[in-house]
Design an enzyme around this catalytic site. Structure first.
Site, short mmCIF file in Angstrom:
data_model
loop_
_atom_site.label_atom_id
_atom_site.label_comp_id
_atom_site.label_asym_id
_atom_site.label_seq_id
_atom_site.Cartn_x
_atom_site.Cartn_y
_atom_site.Cartn_z
N HIS A 174 31.84 25.65 -28.00
CA HIS A 174 32.65 24.46 -28.19
C HIS A 174 32.96 23.77 -26.87
CE1 HIS A 174 32.96 24.61 -32.35
NE2 HIS A 174 33.82 25.60 -32.47
N GLU A 212 6.96 30.95 -42.02
CA GLU A 212 7.34 31.38 -40.67
C GLU A 212 6.45 32.51 -40.17
OE1 GLU A 212 11.47 32.63 -40.88
OE2 GLU A 212 11.18 33.64 -42.79
N ASP A 247 11.01 32.01 -36.19
CA ASP A 247 10.10 33.13 -36.43
C ASP A 247 8.65 32.70 -36.28
OD1 ASP A 247 11.50 35.54 -36.87
OD2 ASP A 247 12.35 34.64 -38.68
N CYS A 282 13.60 24.01 -40.61
CA CYS A 282 14.96 24.54 -40.45
C CYS A 282 15.13 25.51 -39.28
CB CYS A 282 15.48 25.15 -41.74
SG CYS A 282 14.46 26.44 -42.36
#
Ligand code: PEP
Ligand code: MG
Length: 598
Positions: free
Chosen positions: A200, A440, A464, A511
Protein backbone atom coordinates in the site's frame (compact mmCIF):
# COMPACT_ATOMS: atom_id res chain seq x y z
CA UNK A 1 29.55 23.14 9.36
CA UNK A 2 32.26 20.87 10.76
CA UNK A 3 30.14 20.23 13.80
CA UNK A 4 27.19 19.16 11.70
CA UNK A 5 29.35 16.82 9.63
CA UNK A 6 30.62 15.11 12.74
CA UNK A 7 27.10 14.59 14.01
CA UNK A 8 25.76 13.44 10.68
CA UNK A 9 28.51 10.90 10.02
CA UNK A 10 29.78 9.23 6.88
CA UNK A 11 27.95 9.06 3.58
CA UNK A 12 26.30 5.64 3.26
CA UNK A 13 24.27 4.18 0.42
CA UNK A 14 21.35 1.78 0.73
CA UNK A 15 19.98 -0.20 -2.16
CA UNK A 16 16.27 -0.91 -2.41
CA UNK A 17 13.48 -1.04 -4.93
CA UNK A 18 12.21 2.24 -6.35
CA UNK A 19 8.42 1.95 -6.46
CA UNK A 20 7.56 5.55 -7.21
CA UNK A 21 9.68 7.78 -9.44
CA UNK A 22 11.71 10.80 -8.47
CA UNK A 23 14.69 12.37 -6.71
CA UNK A 24 14.43 14.21 -3.41
CA UNK A 25 16.96 15.83 -1.09
CA UNK A 26 15.50 16.19 2.39
CA UNK A 27 15.70 15.37 6.07
CA UNK A 28 14.75 12.14 7.78
CA UNK A 29 11.53 11.89 9.74
CA UNK A 30 11.42 8.52 11.47
CA UNK A 31 7.93 7.14 11.76
CA UNK A 32 7.19 4.20 14.01
CA UNK A 33 4.28 1.97 13.46
CA UNK A 34 4.17 1.78 17.20
CA UNK A 35 3.48 -1.93 17.30
CA UNK A 36 2.49 -2.66 20.87
CA UNK A 37 3.45 -5.59 22.96
CA UNK A 38 0.39 -7.49 24.02
CA UNK A 39 0.26 -9.63 27.14
CA UNK A 40 -2.13 -12.33 28.13
CA UNK A 41 -4.21 -11.79 31.24
CA UNK A 42 -6.66 -14.28 32.69
CA UNK A 43 -10.03 -12.88 33.64
CA UNK A 44 -12.38 -13.79 36.43
CA UNK A 45 -15.62 -15.26 35.14
CA UNK A 46 -17.54 -12.19 36.30
CA UNK A 47 -15.35 -9.86 34.19
CA UNK A 48 -15.78 -11.70 30.92
CA UNK A 49 -18.87 -9.88 29.69
CA UNK A 50 -17.39 -6.52 30.62
CA UNK A 51 -14.36 -7.42 28.50
CA UNK A 52 -16.61 -8.19 25.53
CA UNK A 53 -18.27 -4.77 25.98
CA UNK A 54 -14.83 -3.14 26.11
CA UNK A 55 -14.01 -4.83 22.81
CA UNK A 56 -17.22 -3.52 21.23
CA UNK A 57 -16.45 0.00 22.38
CA UNK A 58 -12.93 -0.23 20.93
CA UNK A 59 -14.33 -1.46 17.62
CA UNK A 60 -16.66 1.56 17.53
CA UNK A 61 -13.80 3.95 18.28
CA UNK A 62 -11.52 2.35 15.67
CA UNK A 63 -14.35 2.53 13.17
CA UNK A 64 -14.84 6.24 13.74
CA UNK A 65 -11.13 6.84 13.32
CA UNK A 66 -11.06 4.87 10.09
CA UNK A 67 -14.05 6.74 8.68
CA UNK A 68 -12.22 10.00 9.39
CA UNK A 69 -9.01 8.74 7.74
CA UNK A 70 -10.97 7.50 4.77
CA UNK A 71 -12.71 10.85 4.31
CA UNK A 72 -9.36 12.60 4.48
CA UNK A 73 -7.71 10.15 2.09
CA UNK A 74 -10.61 10.58 -0.32
CA UNK A 75 -10.15 14.34 -0.29
CA UNK A 76 -6.39 14.39 -0.52
CA UNK A 77 -5.50 11.21 -2.38
CA UNK A 78 -8.59 10.45 -4.41
CA UNK A 79 -11.23 7.77 -4.10
CA UNK A 80 -9.12 5.05 -5.68
CA UNK A 81 -6.75 5.18 -2.69
CA UNK A 82 -9.40 5.63 -0.06
CA UNK A 83 -10.77 2.18 -0.89
CA UNK A 84 -7.83 0.69 1.03
CA UNK A 85 -9.57 1.89 4.17
CA UNK A 86 -12.81 0.29 3.10
CA UNK A 87 -10.94 -2.98 3.35
CA UNK A 88 -9.94 -2.02 6.90
CA UNK A 89 -13.50 -1.09 7.77
CA UNK A 90 -14.72 -4.36 6.34
CA UNK A 91 -12.31 -6.27 8.52
CA UNK A 92 -13.49 -4.34 11.57
CA UNK A 93 -17.06 -5.15 10.64
CA UNK A 94 -16.28 -8.75 9.77
CA UNK A 95 -18.61 -10.78 11.93
CA UNK A 96 -16.49 -13.90 11.72
CA UNK A 97 -13.39 -12.08 12.95
CA UNK A 98 -15.22 -10.39 15.80
CA UNK A 99 -17.01 -13.60 16.75
CA UNK A 100 -13.61 -15.28 16.84
CA UNK A 101 -12.26 -12.61 19.17
CA UNK A 102 -15.39 -12.77 21.35
CA UNK A 103 -15.15 -16.55 21.53
CA UNK A 104 -11.56 -16.34 22.76
CA UNK A 105 -12.50 -13.88 25.46
CA UNK A 106 -15.36 -16.05 26.65
CA UNK A 107 -13.91 -19.53 26.24
CA UNK A 108 -10.34 -18.84 27.29
CA UNK A 109 -11.22 -16.03 29.69
CA UNK A 110 -8.51 -13.76 28.29
CA UNK A 111 -8.21 -10.01 27.90
CA UNK A 112 -9.51 -8.45 24.68
CA UNK A 113 -6.02 -7.38 23.50
CA UNK A 114 -4.79 -10.94 23.65
CA UNK A 115 -7.91 -12.31 21.94
CA UNK A 116 -7.52 -9.75 19.11
CA UNK A 117 -3.89 -10.76 18.66
CA UNK A 118 -4.65 -14.49 18.57
CA UNK A 119 -7.47 -14.07 16.02
CA UNK A 120 -5.33 -11.75 13.88
CA UNK A 121 -2.32 -14.10 14.00
CA UNK A 122 -4.53 -16.87 12.71
CA UNK A 123 -5.65 -14.72 9.78
CA UNK A 124 -2.07 -13.65 9.11
CA UNK A 125 -0.95 -17.27 8.96
CA UNK A 126 -3.50 -17.88 6.21
CA UNK A 127 -2.26 -14.88 4.22
CA UNK A 128 1.35 -15.92 4.65
CA UNK A 129 0.61 -19.16 2.80
CA UNK A 130 -0.62 -17.39 -0.30
CA UNK A 131 1.60 -17.37 -3.38
CA UNK A 132 0.33 -14.14 -4.80
CA UNK A 133 2.57 -11.15 -3.90
CA UNK A 134 -0.27 -8.66 -3.91
CA UNK A 135 -2.27 -10.72 -1.53
CA UNK A 136 0.62 -11.50 0.78
CA UNK A 137 1.17 -7.77 1.04
CA UNK A 138 -2.42 -7.48 2.31
CA UNK A 139 -1.20 -9.06 5.53
CA UNK A 140 -0.10 -5.55 6.49
CA UNK A 141 -3.77 -4.48 6.42
CA UNK A 142 -4.54 -7.07 9.05
CA UNK A 143 -1.61 -5.88 11.18
CA UNK A 144 -2.74 -2.32 10.72
CA UNK A 145 -6.33 -2.95 11.83
CA UNK A 146 -5.12 -5.10 14.71
CA UNK A 147 -2.80 -2.36 15.96
CA UNK A 148 -5.56 0.21 15.69
CA UNK A 149 -7.89 -2.00 17.66
CA UNK A 150 -5.27 -2.64 20.33
CA UNK A 151 -4.57 1.10 20.66
CA UNK A 152 -8.32 1.78 20.76
CA UNK A 153 -8.66 -0.73 23.60
CA UNK A 154 -6.37 1.49 25.60
CA UNK A 155 -8.65 4.43 24.81
CA UNK A 156 -5.90 6.36 22.98
CA UNK A 157 -6.17 7.88 19.54
CA UNK A 158 -3.65 8.31 16.78
CA UNK A 159 -2.86 11.92 15.97
CA UNK A 160 -1.89 13.47 12.66
CA UNK A 161 1.77 14.18 12.34
CA UNK A 162 2.84 17.67 11.36
CA UNK A 163 5.77 17.49 9.03
CA UNK A 164 8.56 19.88 8.20
CA UNK A 165 8.79 21.07 4.59
CA UNK A 166 11.48 18.61 3.53
CA UNK A 167 10.46 15.49 5.44
CA UNK A 168 11.48 12.13 4.04
CA UNK A 169 9.53 9.47 5.88
CA UNK A 170 11.80 6.66 7.03
CA UNK A 171 10.10 3.67 8.55
CA UNK A 172 10.47 -0.04 9.02
CA UNK A 173 7.18 -0.73 7.31
CA UNK A 174 4.74 2.10 6.91
CA UNK A 175 1.32 0.71 7.61
CA UNK A 176 -1.34 2.12 5.28
CA UNK A 177 -3.22 4.09 7.90
CA UNK A 178 0.03 5.50 9.32
CA UNK A 179 0.81 6.70 5.79
CA UNK A 180 -2.62 8.22 5.42
CA UNK A 181 -2.35 10.00 8.76
CA UNK A 182 0.72 11.91 7.58
CA UNK A 183 0.60 15.43 6.34
CA UNK A 184 0.38 14.75 2.61
CA UNK A 185 1.29 18.30 1.70
CA UNK A 186 4.74 18.06 3.16
CA UNK A 187 5.83 14.43 2.90
CA UNK A 188 8.43 14.60 0.13
CA UNK A 189 9.50 10.98 -0.15
CA UNK A 190 9.17 7.63 1.58
CA UNK A 191 11.90 5.07 2.36
CA UNK A 192 10.96 1.82 4.10
CA UNK A 193 12.85 -1.29 5.13
CA UNK A 194 10.20 -3.68 3.85
CA UNK A 195 7.46 -3.63 1.25
CA UNK A 196 7.23 -4.35 -2.45
CA UNK A 197 5.80 -2.94 -5.66
CA UNK A 198 2.28 -3.83 -4.61
CA UNK A 199 2.47 -2.72 -0.96
CA UNK A 200 0.00 0.00 0.00
CA UNK A 201 2.86 2.36 0.76
CA UNK A 202 3.97 2.00 -2.83
CA UNK A 203 0.45 2.45 -4.15
CA UNK A 204 -0.13 5.55 -2.02
CA UNK A 205 3.26 7.05 -2.93
CA UNK A 206 2.52 6.59 -6.62
CA UNK A 207 -0.89 8.14 -6.08
CA UNK A 208 0.68 11.18 -4.41
CA UNK A 209 3.41 11.34 -7.02
CA UNK A 210 6.15 11.33 -4.37
CA UNK A 211 9.28 9.19 -4.74
CA UNK A 212 9.44 6.01 -2.70
CA UNK A 213 11.97 3.26 -2.22
CA UNK A 214 11.14 0.07 -0.33
CA UNK A 215 13.12 -3.00 0.70
CA UNK A 216 15.98 -1.03 2.31
CA UNK A 217 16.78 -3.77 4.86
CA UNK A 218 17.57 -1.90 8.09
CA UNK A 219 17.90 1.73 7.01
CA UNK A 220 15.48 2.93 9.68
CA UNK A 221 17.79 1.69 12.47
CA UNK A 222 20.65 3.82 11.14
CA UNK A 223 18.74 6.98 10.30
CA UNK A 224 17.88 9.62 12.91
CA UNK A 225 15.19 12.25 12.57
CA UNK A 226 16.81 15.36 11.10
CA UNK A 227 19.61 13.51 9.24
CA UNK A 228 20.23 14.61 5.67
CA UNK A 229 18.98 12.07 3.17
CA UNK A 230 18.69 11.69 -0.59
CA UNK A 231 16.11 9.43 -2.18
CA UNK A 232 16.83 8.55 -5.79
CA UNK A 233 14.30 6.03 -6.96
CA UNK A 234 15.62 6.12 -10.51
CA UNK A 235 18.83 4.50 -9.26
CA UNK A 236 17.02 2.53 -6.49
CA UNK A 237 19.27 4.16 -3.92
CA UNK A 238 18.99 6.07 -0.65
CA UNK A 239 21.99 8.11 0.49
CA UNK A 240 22.30 8.91 4.18
CA UNK A 241 24.60 11.75 5.33
CA UNK A 242 25.55 12.72 1.75
CA UNK A 243 28.92 14.42 1.31
CA UNK A 244 28.96 18.02 0.09
CA UNK A 245 29.77 17.00 -3.45
CA UNK A 246 27.00 14.35 -3.53
CA UNK A 247 24.61 16.92 -2.13
CA UNK A 248 25.54 19.45 -4.75
CA UNK A 249 25.19 16.90 -7.53
CA UNK A 250 21.75 15.84 -6.33
CA UNK A 251 20.50 19.33 -5.68
CA UNK A 252 21.06 20.10 -9.31
CA UNK A 253 19.28 16.87 -10.30
CA UNK A 254 16.47 17.19 -7.83
CA UNK A 255 13.16 17.68 -9.36
CA UNK A 256 9.78 16.89 -8.04
CA UNK A 257 8.32 14.16 -10.19
CA UNK A 258 5.23 15.47 -11.87
CA UNK A 259 2.28 13.94 -10.11
CA UNK A 260 1.56 10.71 -11.83
CA UNK A 261 -2.15 10.49 -11.85
CA UNK A 262 -3.31 6.93 -11.71
CA UNK A 263 -6.84 8.04 -11.04
CA UNK A 264 -9.22 5.89 -12.96
CA UNK A 265 -11.79 7.51 -15.13
CA UNK A 266 -14.61 8.61 -12.86
CA UNK A 267 -16.89 6.94 -15.36
CA UNK A 268 -15.89 3.38 -14.52
CA UNK A 269 -19.30 2.36 -15.83
CA UNK A 270 -18.49 3.31 -19.40
CA UNK A 271 -17.00 0.54 -21.55
CA UNK A 272 -13.23 0.75 -21.82
CA UNK A 273 -12.00 1.32 -25.36
CA UNK A 274 -8.62 1.82 -26.98
CA UNK A 275 -8.10 5.11 -28.84
CA UNK A 276 -9.23 3.42 -32.04
CA UNK A 277 -12.38 2.02 -30.47
CA UNK A 278 -11.57 -1.61 -29.57
CA UNK A 279 -13.59 -2.62 -26.51
CA UNK A 280 -11.51 -4.14 -23.71
CA UNK A 281 -12.71 -5.85 -20.54
CA UNK A 282 -10.79 -5.67 -17.24
CA UNK A 283 -11.66 -8.01 -14.39
CA UNK A 284 -10.23 -8.56 -10.93
CA UNK A 285 -8.22 -11.49 -9.54
CA UNK A 286 -9.28 -11.89 -5.92
CA UNK A 287 -8.82 -14.18 -2.99
CA UNK A 288 -11.07 -12.30 -0.61
CA UNK A 289 -14.44 -10.98 -1.77
CA UNK A 290 -13.77 -7.74 0.14
CA UNK A 291 -11.00 -6.96 -2.32
CA UNK A 292 -13.50 -6.57 -5.10
CA UNK A 293 -15.67 -3.99 -3.37
CA UNK A 294 -15.08 -0.61 -4.95
CA UNK A 295 -12.76 -1.75 -7.76
CA UNK A 296 -15.86 -2.00 -9.85
CA UNK A 297 -16.08 1.77 -9.80
CA UNK A 298 -12.71 1.86 -11.49
CA UNK A 299 -13.86 -0.30 -14.31
CA UNK A 300 -13.56 -3.93 -13.14
CA UNK A 301 -16.11 -6.11 -14.88
CA UNK A 302 -16.53 -9.00 -12.50
CA UNK A 303 -14.09 -11.39 -10.87
CA UNK A 304 -12.00 -13.06 -13.56
CA UNK A 305 -10.19 -15.35 -11.13
CA UNK A 306 -11.21 -16.35 -7.63
CA UNK A 307 -8.37 -18.45 -6.19
CA UNK A 308 -10.50 -20.80 -4.12
CA UNK A 309 -7.53 -22.55 -2.46
CA UNK A 310 -7.48 -19.51 -0.24
CA UNK A 311 -10.33 -21.16 1.65
CA UNK A 312 -7.99 -23.96 2.60
CA UNK A 313 -5.64 -23.56 5.53
CA UNK A 314 -3.22 -25.77 7.39
CA UNK A 315 -4.97 -25.21 10.65
CA UNK A 316 -8.54 -25.64 9.51
CA UNK A 317 -7.87 -28.08 6.68
CA UNK A 318 -10.36 -28.55 3.90
CA UNK A 319 -13.50 -26.41 4.16
CA UNK A 320 -16.79 -28.30 4.24
CA UNK A 321 -19.34 -28.17 1.41
CA UNK A 322 -21.49 -25.71 3.34
CA UNK A 323 -18.56 -23.48 4.26
CA UNK A 324 -17.48 -23.41 0.64
CA UNK A 325 -21.00 -22.78 -0.61
CA UNK A 326 -21.31 -19.81 1.72
CA UNK A 327 -17.99 -18.41 0.49
CA UNK A 328 -18.94 -18.82 -3.19
CA UNK A 329 -22.30 -17.15 -2.61
CA UNK A 330 -20.45 -14.20 -1.11
CA UNK A 331 -18.16 -14.07 -4.15
CA UNK A 332 -21.13 -14.20 -6.52
CA UNK A 333 -22.90 -11.48 -4.57
CA UNK A 334 -20.02 -9.01 -4.63
CA UNK A 335 -19.33 -9.72 -8.30
CA UNK A 336 -23.00 -9.03 -9.16
CA UNK A 337 -24.29 -9.32 -12.72
CA UNK A 338 -20.81 -9.52 -14.15
CA UNK A 339 -20.16 -12.77 -12.34
CA UNK A 340 -17.13 -14.53 -10.94
CA UNK A 341 -14.93 -17.36 -12.18
CA UNK A 342 -14.10 -19.76 -9.37
CA UNK A 343 -10.90 -21.67 -9.99
CA UNK A 344 -11.00 -25.18 -8.56
CA UNK A 345 -8.41 -25.66 -5.80
CA UNK A 346 -4.90 -25.15 -7.11
CA UNK A 347 -3.42 -27.18 -4.26
CA UNK A 348 -0.45 -29.47 -4.12
CA UNK A 349 3.13 -29.78 -3.03
CA UNK A 350 4.12 -29.46 0.62
CA UNK A 351 0.78 -27.89 1.49
CA UNK A 352 -0.92 -31.20 1.07
CA UNK A 353 1.40 -33.33 3.15
CA UNK A 354 -0.68 -32.49 6.21
CA UNK A 355 -3.64 -33.75 4.22
CA UNK A 356 -2.09 -37.19 3.77
CA UNK A 357 -0.34 -36.61 0.45
CA UNK A 358 3.21 -37.84 -0.13
CA UNK A 359 6.04 -35.33 -0.05
CA UNK A 360 7.06 -35.09 -3.69
CA UNK A 361 10.54 -34.54 -5.10
CA UNK A 362 9.20 -32.11 -7.68
CA UNK A 363 5.96 -30.62 -6.37
CA UNK A 364 5.42 -28.17 -9.24
CA UNK A 365 5.50 -31.09 -11.63
CA UNK A 366 3.58 -33.29 -9.24
CA UNK A 367 0.10 -33.86 -7.95
CA UNK A 368 -0.91 -30.23 -8.15
CA UNK A 369 -4.18 -28.47 -9.06
CA UNK A 370 -6.56 -30.54 -11.21
CA UNK A 371 -4.30 -33.58 -10.78
CA UNK A 372 -4.77 -33.39 -7.04
CA UNK A 373 -8.54 -32.96 -7.38
CA UNK A 374 -8.84 -35.85 -9.83
CA UNK A 375 -6.81 -38.09 -7.53
CA UNK A 376 -8.75 -37.02 -4.41
CA UNK A 377 -12.12 -37.20 -6.10
CA UNK A 378 -14.03 -36.45 -2.91
CA UNK A 379 -12.33 -33.04 -2.80
CA UNK A 380 -13.45 -32.28 -6.34
CA UNK A 381 -16.98 -33.58 -5.73
CA UNK A 382 -17.43 -31.47 -2.59
CA UNK A 383 -16.15 -28.36 -4.32
CA UNK A 384 -18.28 -28.94 -7.41
CA UNK A 385 -21.43 -29.36 -5.28
CA UNK A 386 -20.68 -26.18 -3.36
CA UNK A 387 -20.16 -24.14 -6.52
CA UNK A 388 -23.22 -25.55 -8.28
CA UNK A 389 -25.39 -24.75 -5.26
CA UNK A 390 -23.95 -21.25 -4.97
CA UNK A 391 -24.49 -20.69 -8.69
CA UNK A 392 -28.23 -20.82 -8.02
CA UNK A 393 -27.73 -17.58 -6.08
CA UNK A 394 -25.52 -15.65 -8.50
CA UNK A 395 -23.45 -15.85 -11.67
CA UNK A 396 -20.54 -18.23 -11.25
CA UNK A 397 -18.26 -20.07 -13.67
CA UNK A 398 -15.68 -22.77 -12.99
CA UNK A 399 -12.13 -22.83 -14.31
CA UNK A 400 -9.95 -25.94 -14.14
CA UNK A 401 -6.33 -25.24 -13.16
CA UNK A 402 -3.24 -26.79 -14.73
CA UNK A 403 -4.97 -28.66 -17.51
CA UNK A 404 -2.44 -30.63 -19.57
CA UNK A 405 -4.81 -31.91 -22.22
CA UNK A 406 -8.43 -32.50 -23.10
CA UNK A 407 -8.59 -35.71 -21.00
CA UNK A 408 -8.17 -33.66 -17.80
CA UNK A 409 -11.09 -31.52 -18.90
CA UNK A 410 -13.33 -34.47 -19.73
CA UNK A 411 -12.66 -36.24 -16.44
CA UNK A 412 -13.36 -33.12 -14.40
CA UNK A 413 -16.47 -32.29 -16.42
CA UNK A 414 -17.85 -35.80 -15.92
CA UNK A 415 -17.51 -35.53 -12.15
CA UNK A 416 -19.03 -32.04 -12.05
CA UNK A 417 -21.97 -33.27 -14.12
CA UNK A 418 -22.49 -36.29 -11.90
CA UNK A 419 -22.69 -33.99 -8.89
CA UNK A 420 -25.15 -31.75 -10.71
CA UNK A 421 -27.42 -34.74 -11.39
CA UNK A 422 -27.08 -35.90 -7.79
CA UNK A 423 -27.97 -32.48 -6.41
CA UNK A 424 -30.98 -32.26 -8.68
CA UNK A 425 -32.16 -35.70 -7.62
CA UNK A 426 -31.83 -34.54 -3.99
CA UNK A 427 -34.16 -31.69 -4.89
CA UNK A 428 -31.45 -29.06 -4.39
CA UNK A 429 -31.40 -25.89 -6.42
CA UNK A 430 -28.39 -25.62 -8.75
CA UNK A 431 -27.27 -22.90 -11.15
CA UNK A 432 -25.81 -23.08 -14.63
CA UNK A 433 -22.04 -22.73 -14.76
CA UNK A 434 -19.72 -22.43 -17.72
CA UNK A 435 -16.58 -24.52 -17.49
CA UNK A 436 -13.23 -23.19 -18.67
CA UNK A 437 -9.63 -24.37 -18.74
CA UNK A 438 -6.58 -22.59 -17.39
CA UNK A 439 -4.03 -22.65 -20.18
CA UNK A 440 -0.73 -22.54 -18.33
CA UNK A 441 1.07 -25.74 -19.30
CA UNK A 442 2.90 -26.00 -22.66
CA UNK A 443 1.05 -29.18 -23.67
CA UNK A 444 -2.24 -27.31 -23.25
CA UNK A 445 -0.97 -24.54 -25.52
CA UNK A 446 0.04 -27.07 -28.17
CA UNK A 447 -3.42 -28.69 -28.06
CA UNK A 448 -5.41 -25.52 -27.35
CA UNK A 449 -7.50 -26.03 -30.52
CA UNK A 450 -8.61 -29.45 -29.22
CA UNK A 451 -9.27 -28.25 -25.66
CA UNK A 452 -11.26 -25.31 -27.01
CA UNK A 453 -13.94 -27.72 -28.30
CA UNK A 454 -14.55 -29.07 -24.80
CA UNK A 455 -14.67 -25.87 -22.77
CA UNK A 456 -16.64 -22.64 -22.67
CA UNK A 457 -13.62 -20.34 -22.19
CA UNK A 458 -9.88 -20.17 -21.65
CA UNK A 459 -8.07 -18.47 -18.76
CA UNK A 460 -4.47 -17.88 -19.65
CA UNK A 461 -2.27 -18.17 -16.56
CA UNK A 462 0.90 -16.42 -17.62
CA UNK A 463 2.68 -16.96 -14.29
CA UNK A 464 2.73 -20.71 -14.67
CA UNK A 465 2.97 -20.56 -18.43
CA UNK A 466 6.32 -18.74 -18.19
CA UNK A 467 7.45 -21.11 -15.44
CA UNK A 468 6.65 -24.29 -17.34
CA UNK A 469 7.57 -23.06 -20.80
CA UNK A 470 11.00 -21.79 -19.77
CA UNK A 471 11.53 -24.40 -17.02
CA UNK A 472 12.12 -21.62 -14.48
CA UNK A 473 10.78 -21.97 -10.95
CA UNK A 474 8.61 -18.87 -10.48
CA UNK A 475 9.45 -18.64 -6.78
CA UNK A 476 13.21 -19.23 -6.97
CA UNK A 477 15.10 -15.92 -6.74
CA UNK A 478 18.24 -17.69 -7.96
CA UNK A 479 16.79 -18.15 -11.45
CA UNK A 480 14.83 -14.88 -11.60
CA UNK A 481 16.99 -13.72 -14.52
CA UNK A 482 15.66 -16.58 -16.61
CA UNK A 483 12.01 -15.76 -15.87
CA UNK A 484 11.37 -13.74 -19.01
CA UNK A 485 7.74 -12.88 -19.56
CA UNK A 486 8.59 -11.38 -22.95
CA UNK A 487 10.43 -14.46 -24.19
CA UNK A 488 9.43 -15.09 -27.84
CA UNK A 489 8.22 -18.60 -26.90
CA UNK A 490 5.86 -17.05 -24.31
CA UNK A 491 4.50 -14.57 -26.83
CA UNK A 492 4.09 -17.31 -29.46
CA UNK A 493 2.20 -19.45 -26.94
CA UNK A 494 -0.12 -16.63 -25.94
CA UNK A 495 -0.77 -15.74 -29.55
CA UNK A 496 -1.48 -19.37 -30.42
CA UNK A 497 -3.88 -19.80 -27.49
CA UNK A 498 -5.82 -16.61 -28.22
CA UNK A 499 -6.05 -17.66 -31.85
CA UNK A 500 -7.38 -21.11 -30.93
CA UNK A 501 -10.02 -19.48 -28.71
CA UNK A 502 -11.01 -17.04 -31.46
CA UNK A 503 -11.44 -19.86 -34.00
CA UNK A 504 -13.59 -21.83 -31.54
CA UNK A 505 -15.65 -18.70 -30.73
CA UNK A 506 -14.84 -18.86 -27.03
CA UNK A 507 -13.43 -16.04 -24.85
CA UNK A 508 -9.83 -16.06 -23.59
CA UNK A 509 -9.11 -14.14 -20.39
CA UNK A 510 -5.49 -13.32 -19.53
CA UNK A 511 -5.20 -13.69 -15.78
CA UNK A 512 -1.51 -13.98 -14.92
CA UNK A 513 0.58 -11.12 -13.52
CA UNK A 514 1.66 -9.99 -16.99
CA UNK A 515 -1.71 -8.32 -17.43
CA UNK A 516 -1.05 -6.15 -14.33
CA UNK A 517 1.97 -4.46 -15.88
CA UNK A 518 0.89 -1.72 -18.31
CA UNK A 519 3.71 -2.30 -20.83
CA UNK A 520 3.05 -6.04 -20.92
CA UNK A 521 -0.69 -5.46 -21.11
CA UNK A 522 -0.14 -3.47 -24.32
CA UNK A 523 1.95 -6.31 -25.81
CA UNK A 524 -0.83 -8.75 -24.83
CA UNK A 525 -3.36 -6.44 -26.44
CA UNK A 526 -1.32 -6.51 -29.61
CA UNK A 527 -1.33 -10.31 -29.51
CA UNK A 528 -5.13 -10.15 -29.62
CA UNK A 529 -6.06 -10.17 -25.93
CA UNK A 530 -9.18 -8.14 -25.16
CA UNK A 531 -10.12 -9.61 -21.79
CA UNK A 532 -7.78 -9.23 -18.80
CA UNK A 533 -8.04 -10.15 -15.15
CA UNK A 534 -5.55 -8.68 -12.68
CA UNK A 535 -4.77 -7.68 -9.12
CA UNK A 536 -7.37 -5.03 -8.21
CA UNK A 537 -4.82 -2.28 -7.52
CA UNK A 538 -3.50 -2.50 -11.08
CA UNK A 539 -6.84 -1.89 -12.73
CA UNK A 540 -6.75 1.93 -12.69
CA UNK A 541 -3.23 2.03 -14.18
CA UNK A 542 -3.88 -0.55 -16.89
CA UNK A 543 -7.18 1.12 -17.70
CA UNK A 544 -5.53 4.49 -18.20
CA UNK A 545 -2.86 2.92 -20.41
CA UNK A 546 -5.31 1.06 -22.60
CA UNK A 547 -7.53 4.06 -23.21
CA UNK A 548 -4.49 5.97 -24.47
CA UNK A 549 -3.15 3.52 -27.05
CA UNK A 550 -4.38 2.32 -30.39
CA UNK A 551 -5.15 -1.36 -30.83
CA UNK A 552 -3.76 -1.28 -34.37
CA UNK A 553 -0.44 0.16 -33.16
CA UNK A 554 -0.17 -2.45 -30.42
CA UNK A 555 -0.80 -5.14 -33.03
CA UNK A 556 1.95 -3.76 -35.23
CA UNK A 557 4.46 -3.89 -32.36
CA UNK A 558 3.33 -7.37 -31.29
CA UNK A 559 3.83 -8.64 -34.86
CA UNK A 560 7.40 -7.39 -34.72
CA UNK A 561 7.90 -8.96 -31.27
CA UNK A 562 6.78 -12.34 -32.61
CA UNK A 563 9.61 -12.19 -35.15
CA UNK A 564 12.31 -11.63 -32.48
CA UNK A 565 14.88 -14.29 -31.62
CA UNK A 566 15.47 -13.66 -27.93
CA UNK A 567 13.82 -12.11 -24.89
CA UNK A 568 16.48 -9.38 -24.98
CA UNK A 569 15.48 -8.52 -28.56
CA UNK A 570 11.79 -8.31 -27.61
CA UNK A 571 12.54 -6.12 -24.60
CA UNK A 572 14.73 -3.79 -26.62
CA UNK A 573 12.07 -3.52 -29.30
CA UNK A 574 9.41 -2.76 -26.69
CA UNK A 575 11.61 -0.06 -25.16
CA UNK A 576 12.25 1.54 -28.52
CA UNK A 577 8.75 1.42 -29.93
CA UNK A 578 6.99 2.40 -26.70
CA UNK A 579 9.29 5.37 -26.19
CA UNK A 580 8.79 6.48 -29.81
CA UNK A 581 5.02 6.20 -29.70
CA UNK A 582 3.99 6.69 -26.10
CA UNK A 583 6.78 8.53 -24.26
CA UNK A 584 4.26 10.17 -21.89
CA UNK A 585 2.57 6.92 -20.96
CA UNK A 586 5.70 4.89 -20.40
CA UNK A 587 8.45 6.52 -18.33
CA UNK A 588 11.74 4.55 -18.65
CA UNK A 589 11.19 2.82 -15.28
CA UNK A 590 7.94 1.27 -16.48
CA UNK A 591 9.67 -0.50 -19.38
CA UNK A 592 11.80 -3.65 -19.14
CA UNK A 593 15.31 -2.58 -18.18
CA UNK A 594 18.27 -3.61 -20.35
CA UNK A 595 20.14 -6.58 -18.85
CA UNK A 596 23.61 -5.74 -17.68
CA UNK A 597 26.14 -7.98 -19.41
CA UNK A 598 23.28 -9.66 -21.27
C1 PEP B 1 -1.10 -18.09 -13.36
O1 PEP B 1 -0.50 -19.15 -13.24
O2 PEP B 1 -0.77 -17.19 -14.15
C2 PEP B 1 -2.29 -17.80 -12.53
C3 PEP B 1 -3.11 -16.84 -12.82
O3 PEP B 1 -2.52 -18.53 -11.44
P1 PEP B 1 -1.58 -18.66 -10.15
O4 PEP B 1 -0.68 -17.47 -10.14
O5 PEP B 1 -2.52 -18.70 -9.00
O6 PEP B 1 -0.88 -19.95 -10.39
MG1 MG C 1 -1.31 -20.86 -12.27
Amino acid sequence: MTRRRRIEGQETRWRGLGVSEGIVVGRVLRVFNGARQVYRATLDEKDVEREVRRLRAAVRLARMQLLAIKARAEKELGAEHAYIFDAHLLMLEDRKFLQDVGRHIREDRVNAEWAVKVAADRLLAIYAEVKDDYLRARGSDIEDVTQRLIVALSGERHSYKKLSEDAVIVSEDLLPSAAAELDFEHARAIATDSGGWTSHTAIIARGLGIPAIVGLRDLHRHARTGDRIIVDSQQDVVILHPSDSTLEHYKSLEKRTPRTNYTAAEDGDKPLRTLDGKEIVLRANVELPAEYEDVRRFGARGIGLYRSEFLFSHKRGMPTEDEQCEAYIEVAEVAGDEGATVRLFDLGGEKMVAFGAELERNPTLGLRAIRFSLTHEEVLRTQARAILRAAARGRLDIVLPMISDVMDVRRARRIINEERVRLESEGREVGGVRIGAMIEVPSAVMTADKIARDVDFFSLGTNDLVQYLLAVDRSNEGVADWFRSLHPSVLQSIYRTIDAARKAFIPAVICGEMASTPAYAVVLLGLGATDFSMTPSSIPRVRRTIENVKFAEAQEIARECLECETADDVEELVRERFTEKWRELFPPKSLPAPRVGG
